[in-house]
Write a protein that holds these residues in place. Sequence first.
Motif, PDB file in Angstrom:
ATOM      1  N   ILE A 160     -19.047 -23.193 -16.478  1.00  0.00           N
ATOM      2  CA  ILE A 160     -18.548 -22.183 -15.560  1.00  0.00           C
ATOM      3  C   ILE A 160     -17.042 -22.408 -15.440  1.00  0.00           C
ATOM      4  O   ILE A 160     -16.615 -23.488 -15.012  1.00  0.00           O
ATOM      5  CB  ILE A 160     -19.261 -22.285 -14.202  1.00  0.00           C
ATOM      6  CG1 ILE A 160     -20.726 -21.862 -14.409  1.00  0.00           C
ATOM      7  CG2 ILE A 160     -18.591 -21.390 -13.172  1.00  0.00           C
ATOM      8  CD1 ILE A 160     -21.638 -22.178 -13.277  1.00  0.00           C
ATOM      9  N   ASP A 161     -16.263 -21.431 -15.865  1.00  0.00           N
ATOM     10  CA  ASP A 161     -14.806 -21.572 -15.956  1.00  0.00           C
ATOM     11  C   ASP A 161     -14.433 -22.852 -16.694  1.00  0.00           C
ATOM     12  O   ASP A 161     -13.538 -23.591 -16.277  1.00  0.00           O
ATOM     13  CB  ASP A 161     -14.163 -21.535 -14.561  1.00  0.00           C
ATOM     14  CG  ASP A 161     -14.045 -20.097 -14.058  1.00  0.00           C
ATOM     15  OD1 ASP A 161     -14.437 -19.170 -14.806  1.00  0.00           O
ATOM     16  OD2 ASP A 161     -13.567 -19.900 -12.936  1.00  0.00           O
ATOM     17  N   HIS A 180     -17.597 -23.017  -5.474  1.00  0.00           N
ATOM     18  CA  HIS A 180     -17.350 -22.566  -6.849  1.00  0.00           C
ATOM     19  C   HIS A 180     -18.393 -21.561  -7.335  1.00  0.00           C
ATOM     20  O   HIS A 180     -18.064 -20.587  -7.981  1.00  0.00           O
ATOM     21  CB  HIS A 180     -17.323 -23.763  -7.792  1.00  0.00           C
ATOM     22  CG  HIS A 180     -16.246 -24.742  -7.461  1.00  0.00           C
ATOM     23  ND1 HIS A 180     -14.928 -24.481  -7.714  1.00  0.00           N
ATOM     24  CD2 HIS A 180     -16.284 -25.953  -6.870  1.00  0.00           C
ATOM     25  CE1 HIS A 180     -14.197 -25.513  -7.295  1.00  0.00           C
ATOM     26  NE2 HIS A 180     -14.992 -26.410  -6.784  1.00  0.00           N
ATOM     27  N   VAL A 181     -19.648 -21.865  -7.029  1.00  0.00           N
ATOM     28  CA  VAL A 181     -20.731 -21.009  -7.502  1.00  0.00           C
ATOM     29  C   VAL A 181     -21.729 -20.796  -6.364  1.00  0.00           C
ATOM     30  O   VAL A 181     -22.165 -21.754  -5.736  1.00  0.00           O
ATOM     31  CB  VAL A 181     -21.481 -21.660  -8.694  1.00  0.00           C
ATOM     32  CG1 VAL A 181     -22.555 -20.723  -9.212  1.00  0.00           C
ATOM     33  CG2 VAL A 181     -20.513 -22.018  -9.805  1.00  0.00           C
ATOM     34  N   ALA A 190     -25.522 -19.404  -5.500  1.00  0.00           N
ATOM     35  CA  ALA A 190     -26.720 -19.121  -6.283  1.00  0.00           C
ATOM     36  C   ALA A 190     -27.934 -18.891  -5.408  1.00  0.00           C
ATOM     37  O   ALA A 190     -28.131 -19.561  -4.397  1.00  0.00           O
ATOM     38  CB  ALA A 190     -26.987 -20.278  -7.242  1.00  0.00           C
ATOM     39  N   ASP A 246     -18.046 -18.459  -0.196  1.00  0.00           N
ATOM     40  CA  ASP A 246     -17.123 -17.432  -0.690  1.00  0.00           C
ATOM     41  C   ASP A 246     -16.733 -17.705  -2.151  1.00  0.00           C
ATOM     42  O   ASP A 246     -15.551 -17.733  -2.503  1.00  0.00           O
ATOM     43  CB  ASP A 246     -15.870 -17.414   0.204  1.00  0.00           C
ATOM     44  CG  ASP A 246     -15.042 -16.151  -0.031  1.00  0.00           C
ATOM     45  OD1 ASP A 246     -15.579 -15.179  -0.576  1.00  0.00           O
ATOM     46  OD2 ASP A 246     -13.848 -16.165   0.316  1.00  0.00           O
ATOM     47  N   PRO A 263     -16.293 -17.637  -6.412  1.00  0.00           N
ATOM     48  CA  PRO A 263     -15.877 -16.653  -7.419  1.00  0.00           C
ATOM     49  C   PRO A 263     -16.970 -16.310  -8.432  1.00  0.00           C
ATOM     50  O   PRO A 263     -16.833 -15.334  -9.151  1.00  0.00           O
ATOM     51  CB  PRO A 263     -14.710 -17.351  -8.125  1.00  0.00           C
ATOM     52  CG  PRO A 263     -14.956 -18.792  -7.937  1.00  0.00           C
ATOM     53  CD  PRO A 263     -15.667 -18.959  -6.632  1.00  0.00           C
ATOM     54  N   GLU A 269     -14.552  -7.105  -6.218  1.00  0.00           N
ATOM     55  CA  GLU A 269     -13.600  -8.082  -5.683  1.00  0.00           C
ATOM     56  C   GLU A 269     -13.127  -9.052  -6.759  1.00  0.00           C
ATOM     57  O   GLU A 269     -12.363  -9.975  -6.471  1.00  0.00           O
ATOM     58  CB  GLU A 269     -14.254  -8.872  -4.539  1.00  0.00           C
ATOM     59  CG  GLU A 269     -14.410  -8.044  -3.272  1.00  0.00           C
ATOM     60  CD  GLU A 269     -15.331  -8.712  -2.244  1.00  0.00           C
ATOM     61  OE1 GLU A 269     -15.460  -8.153  -1.133  1.00  0.00           O
ATOM     62  OE2 GLU A 269     -15.909  -9.769  -2.537  1.00  0.00           O
ATOM     63  N   GLY A 270     -13.619  -8.866  -7.970  1.00  0.00           N
ATOM     64  CA  GLY A 270     -13.160  -9.698  -9.078  1.00  0.00           C
ATOM     65  C   GLY A 270     -14.054 -10.885  -9.378  1.00  0.00           C
ATOM     66  O   GLY A 270     -13.703 -11.746 -10.186  1.00  0.00           O
ATOM     67  N   ARG A 271     -15.200 -10.941  -8.721  1.00  0.00           N
ATOM     68  CA  ARG A 271     -16.085 -12.093  -8.954  1.00  0.00           C
ATOM     69  C   ARG A 271     -16.971 -11.868 -10.170  1.00  0.00           C
ATOM     70  O   ARG A 271     -17.185 -10.740 -10.598  1.00  0.00           O
ATOM     71  CB  ARG A 271     -16.975 -12.310  -7.731  1.00  0.00           C
ATOM     72  CG  ARG A 271     -16.201 -12.575  -6.463  1.00  0.00           C
ATOM     73  CD  ARG A 271     -17.164 -12.684  -5.286  1.00  0.00           C
ATOM     74  NE  ARG A 271     -16.531 -12.181  -4.071  1.00  0.00           N
ATOM     75  CZ  ARG A 271     -16.135 -12.948  -3.070  1.00  0.00           C
ATOM     76  NH1 ARG A 271     -16.290 -14.235  -3.121  1.00  0.00           N
ATOM     77  NH2 ARG A 271     -15.569 -12.413  -2.017  1.00  0.00           N
TER      78      ARG A 271
END
Lengths: 273, 303
Positions: free
Chosen positions: B60-61, B74-75, B77, B145, B147, B176-178
């Motif tokens: 992830i990234d 970060h994540v 789920a 919150d 991404p 929102e860009g997520r």
Amino acid sequence: MSTTTMAAPTPARIRNLFAAEWTKLWSLRSTYWVLGVGTLLMIAASITDAIRTTSRWSELMEDLRARFDPMSVVLGAPSAALLMLGASSVGVLVVAGEYSSGLIRTTFTAVPDRRRVVLAKVGVVAGTMLLVGVVIATISFFASQAVLSSVTAGVSIGDPAVLRSLASDALLAPVAALVGMAIAALLRHTAASVITSCVVLVIVPSFFKITVYPWVDDIYNAFPLYVWRNCLSMLDPITRPYFPTVTGSWIVFAAWPLVGIVVTAVIVHRRDV
Amino acid sequence: MIEVNELTKRYGSVLAVNGLSFTVRPGLVTGFLGPNGAGKSTTLRMLLGLNTPTSGTATIDGKRFRDLGTGLRHVGALLDAGDVHSGRSAAAHLSALARSNGLPRRRVDEVLQEVGLADVARRRIGGFSLGMRQRLGIATALLGDPPVLLFDEPINGLDPEGVLWVRRLFRRLAAEGRTVFVSSHLMSEMENTADRLVVIGRGELIADEGVTEFAARGTNFSVSVRTPDTAVLAGLLATEGAEVTSDGYESLTVTGLTAARIGELAFHHRLMLHELATHTPSLEEAFMELTADSVEYLAGQPQ
Ligand SMILES: Nc1ncnc2c1ncn2[C@@H]1O[C@H](COP(=O)(O)OP(=O)(O)O)[C@@H](O)[C@H]1O
Ligand SMILES: [Mg+2]
């Protein structure tokens, strides 16, 4: 807010993990019941023991009176077994409860560093059970000695042997709880873990002892309940070959929870959830 | 950005995920589709470091999830709405999670409000319906919150109003860009939600493309024809190599020929047509067709 890129990894603070585990433990109603009722039961048993001893004092033979250990009524052998059983069950529930409900996946999704989570759990469980042990030992000591004072001279809490005995009483609970956690991490099944803890911590060191071979004593000298009963809890431990020594007993009291912590951390870290 | 590279997971003799590679980009809702047992949940569990891959990587990234400290930041789920302790209240459950990541207490109230569970925050989760548990799971995912968001079959158990709400939520999170990655075994759930699709069957990649390209993949379009002379026309079409089935009185379904070619043939042979219609496959049918070979548990068939 901008959330398109991920922030640099921030380690989970151990202080925050402790707070989280503390919240988890104390947001279950069963915690209050088990610890509250358990503590009261242990103190009540100690006072009852002291009253029974006092009322039978005049009937006791002279040498029995001389050999009477005032610490034996603070935490009797049946109470100690029950205390270990209850404490190990708390440890089992804290671990197996997460696995059987599936909560463990949510926990590790929130905090991927499993060893830190285990460390926080160990800290909260050990701390709570030590507090419970200290409360039980202290209140039982003063209450039972007050009752005994009508027939025999009580012992003072300043006496090193008294302190050693009280400390071993108080430590039974955290030792058992950490062993329970390790067994639950291995078996991941609540009922099976409670039964296994009971067998390992209480039944084996209480029964089945054959004294024909001296090496059997060495095995028994490695069980916490056994060394507690035959050494640490006594005001005057017997100093004979094959009997547990005070130092050896403390090593047993330290080794079991330490091995338990390592087993829990390694297994939880390795296995899929 | 989620990157899965040659990911494989074997459970004993079962190959749950087999050499799977795909990427999931931010700013879009990506559907993760596959029949039951295709390996979706296993893939998501490996992404979250809950299961160790037999081989391959999932990042992830660019980072392995297990190397992150505060996962919730970060994540987010939702794997299984049942992954909670039924003895705790919703508020206590979220508080413990928020504390573990050093998130402010206010976040708990905010996400409870957002998923519509504010009124039952102090009630034991044991008394929650499946739909309420799904909402609690979504609240958990939103808590930090993050991404990147992963949802495994989030629609299960939601009422129609809840389904609409969840779709709007996914669209908003992507806007929102997520990165939003949502699994499902039903195409219909993704049709109006996803921009892109990652389709798998028996643990292997079947498609990784936009929703429109995916729909165009359905090759089995058919033509329905109504004519009084069914027998004659059916014979004609068969000699042209088409596959013809009779749908009852005066009606045929034809595959293998276009509507234009069928009309031409009828015209040359002076056959009257009452209806000539091309039936393009829906997204659902495209999905069914593509995964037909990889459906693990067919209804009514011995396994
Ligand atoms: N823990 C496990 N142990 C053994 N087999 C498993 C396990 N988890 C999943 N499987 C098997 O792996 C395959 C994929 O399962 P899963 O990832 O749950 O599929 P999906 O989520 O797409 O329905 C199935 O055949 C399933 O039976
Ligand atoms: Mg699944």
